[in-house]
Enzyme design. Sequence first.
Site, PDB file in Angstrom:
ATOM      1  N   ASP A   1      -3.522   4.314  -1.638  1.00  0.00           N
ATOM      2  CA  ASP A   1      -4.470   4.710  -0.581  1.00  0.00           C
ATOM      3  C   ASP A   1      -4.391   6.217  -0.340  1.00  0.00           C
ATOM      4  OD1 ASP A   1      -6.230   4.589   1.581  1.00  0.00           O
ATOM      5  OD2 ASP A   1      -4.652   4.020   3.001  1.00  0.00           O
TER       6      ASP A   1
ATOM      7  N   THR B   1     -10.485   3.604  11.062  1.00  0.00           N
ATOM      8  CA  THR B   1     -10.277   2.744  12.233  1.00  0.00           C
ATOM      9  C   THR B   1      -9.692   3.504  13.429  1.00  0.00           C
ATOM     10  OG1 THR B   1      -8.324   2.048  10.985  1.00  0.00           O
ATOM     11  CG2 THR B   1     -10.087   0.471  11.197  1.00  0.00           C
TER      12      THR B   1
ATOM     13  N   ASP C   1     -13.793  14.383  -2.809  1.00  0.00           N
ATOM     14  CA  ASP C   1     -13.943  15.686  -3.473  1.00  0.00           C
ATOM     15  C   ASP C   1     -15.185  15.613  -4.358  1.00  0.00           C
ATOM     16  OD1 ASP C   1     -13.292  18.249  -4.646  1.00  0.00           O
ATOM     17  OD2 ASP C   1     -11.189  17.843  -4.203  1.00  0.00           O
TER      18      ASP C   1
ATOM     19  N   LYS D   1       0.846  -1.189   0.000  1.00  0.00           N
ATOM     20  CA  LYS D   1       0.000   0.000   0.000  1.00  0.00           C
ATOM     21  C   LYS D   1       0.883   1.242   0.000  1.00  0.00           C
ATOM     22  CE  LYS D   1      -2.272   1.762   3.749  1.00  0.00           C
ATOM     23  NZ  LYS D   1      -2.371   3.218   3.717  1.00  0.00           N
TER      24      LYS D   1
ATOM     25  N   LYS E   1      -7.209   8.075  -0.375  1.00  0.00           N
ATOM     26  CA  LYS E   1      -8.511   8.413   0.246  1.00  0.00           C
ATOM     27  C   LYS E   1      -9.141   9.662  -0.370  1.00  0.00           C
ATOM     28  CE  LYS E   1      -7.574   6.228   4.695  1.00  0.00           C
ATOM     29  NZ  LYS E   1      -6.207   5.768   4.456  1.00  0.00           N
TER      30      LYS E   1
ATOM     31  N   ARG F   1       2.718  -0.082  10.768  1.00  0.00           N
ATOM     32  CA  ARG F   1       3.769   0.048  11.781  1.00  0.00           C
ATOM     33  C   ARG F   1       4.259  -1.255  12.416  1.00  0.00           C
ATOM     34  NH1 ARG F   1       0.540   4.830  14.458  1.00  0.00           N
ATOM     35  NH2 ARG F   1      -1.073   3.579  13.443  1.00  0.00           N
TER      36      ARG F   1
HETATM   37  O1  C5P Z   1       0.469   1.352  11.036  1.00  0.00           O
HETATM   38  P1  C5P Z   1      -0.904   0.817  10.860  1.00  0.00           P
HETATM   39  O2  C5P Z   1      -0.967  -0.706  10.834  1.00  0.00           O
HETATM   40  O3  C5P Z   1      -1.892   1.419  11.817  1.00  0.00           O
HETATM   41  O4  C5P Z   1      -1.314   1.271   9.382  1.00  0.00           O
HETATM   42  C1  C5P Z   1      -2.590   1.139   8.866  1.00  0.00           C
HETATM   43  C2  C5P Z   1      -2.613   1.738   7.498  1.00  0.00           C
HETATM   44  O5  C5P Z   1      -3.927   1.634   6.971  1.00  0.00           O
HETATM   45  C3  C5P Z   1      -2.230   3.215   7.454  1.00  0.00           C
HETATM   46  O6  C5P Z   1      -1.457   3.407   6.289  1.00  0.00           O
HETATM   47  C4  C5P Z   1      -3.537   3.949   7.348  1.00  0.00           C
HETATM   48  O7  C5P Z   1      -3.413   5.115   6.574  1.00  0.00           O
HETATM   49  C5  C5P Z   1      -4.414   2.921   6.630  1.00  0.00           C
HETATM   50  N1  C5P Z   1      -5.845   3.012   6.888  1.00  0.00           N
HETATM   51  C6  C5P Z   1      -6.398   2.992   8.145  1.00  0.00           C
HETATM   52  N2  C5P Z   1      -7.754   3.118   8.311  1.00  0.00           N
HETATM   53  C7  C5P Z   1      -8.556   3.217   7.246  1.00  0.00           C
HETATM   54  C8  C5P Z   1      -8.007   3.188   5.969  1.00  0.00           C
HETATM   55  C9  C5P Z   1      -6.637   3.068   5.815  1.00  0.00           C
HETATM   56  O8  C5P Z   1      -5.681   2.867   9.132  1.00  0.00           O
HETATM   57  N3  C5P Z   1      -9.859   3.259   7.416  1.00  0.00           N
END
Ligand code: C5P
Length: 227
Positions: free
Chosen positions: A61, A116, A66, A34, A63, A206
């Site tokens: 991603d 989330t 607009d 991603k 997002k 992460r």
């Molecule tokens: O580091 P972590 O596991 O929290 O990363 C989750 C990834 O998923 C991040 O890149 C974040 O931008 C993305 N994301 C998210 N929630 C969403 C959509 C995408 O955390 N609803």
Amino acid sequence: MTKKTGLIAALDTPDLKKTEELLKQLSGVVDFYKVGSGLFTAAGPAAVELALKYGKKVFLDLKFHDIPNTVASAVKSAASLGVYSVSLHLSGGAEMLKACTALEKKPKLWGITVLTSLDEHELFRSGFRCGVLKTARGLAAMGAENGADGVVCSPLEAADIKKTHGDKITVITPGVRLESAGDDQKRTLTPKEAAAAGADFIVVGRPIINAENPAAAAAAFLEALKQ
Ligand code: C5P
């Protein structure tokens, strides 16, 4: 036969050099990456090219949120980068989605339901007054009716959305942790729970990219998904 849940590794790194190091480390373990707004803002399409050099598929991603014409134009440009999927906020509305589904050449359209990182209180403060589950459910239904290929939601809403839409909609869940990380993700579950809820893909950033051994961390997520 039970369906396999795939892993998408989020390349949430600040620059291309760091990204390439990470891609080398993950090579052979992860094949779906991603590219998010942090890396894309820093490095642009070169980030997608690099991820495609090491992996098979890229989820861009950014997002999008607009007016219909602007989002459709962004999705068209994303298609020319060769990405497999793009994200757009379903709260941008049905017309925005329809403008994208009308494109001749387009990546898979994955709609964001409720981030989330938001809990009930935060969502309420943002003006969505019917709670996380009902908001996610409503946005997913609107997405399914208007041609979204997938929805991004927390693993906590995945089972509900899968039950309603079945395999018509791909369910992608970020917010997956092997154990509680105490970070900004509020609505989390383990990989095993996300798979049991019917997630088609989990997105993990992460816990993989900040690990001492990213390949071993990714392998641990893949192993947990199989259990
Ligand atoms: O580091 P972590 O596991 O929290 O990363 C989750 C990834 O998923 C991040 O890149 C974040 O931008 C993305 N994301 C998210 N929630 C969403 C959509 C995408 O955390 N609803």
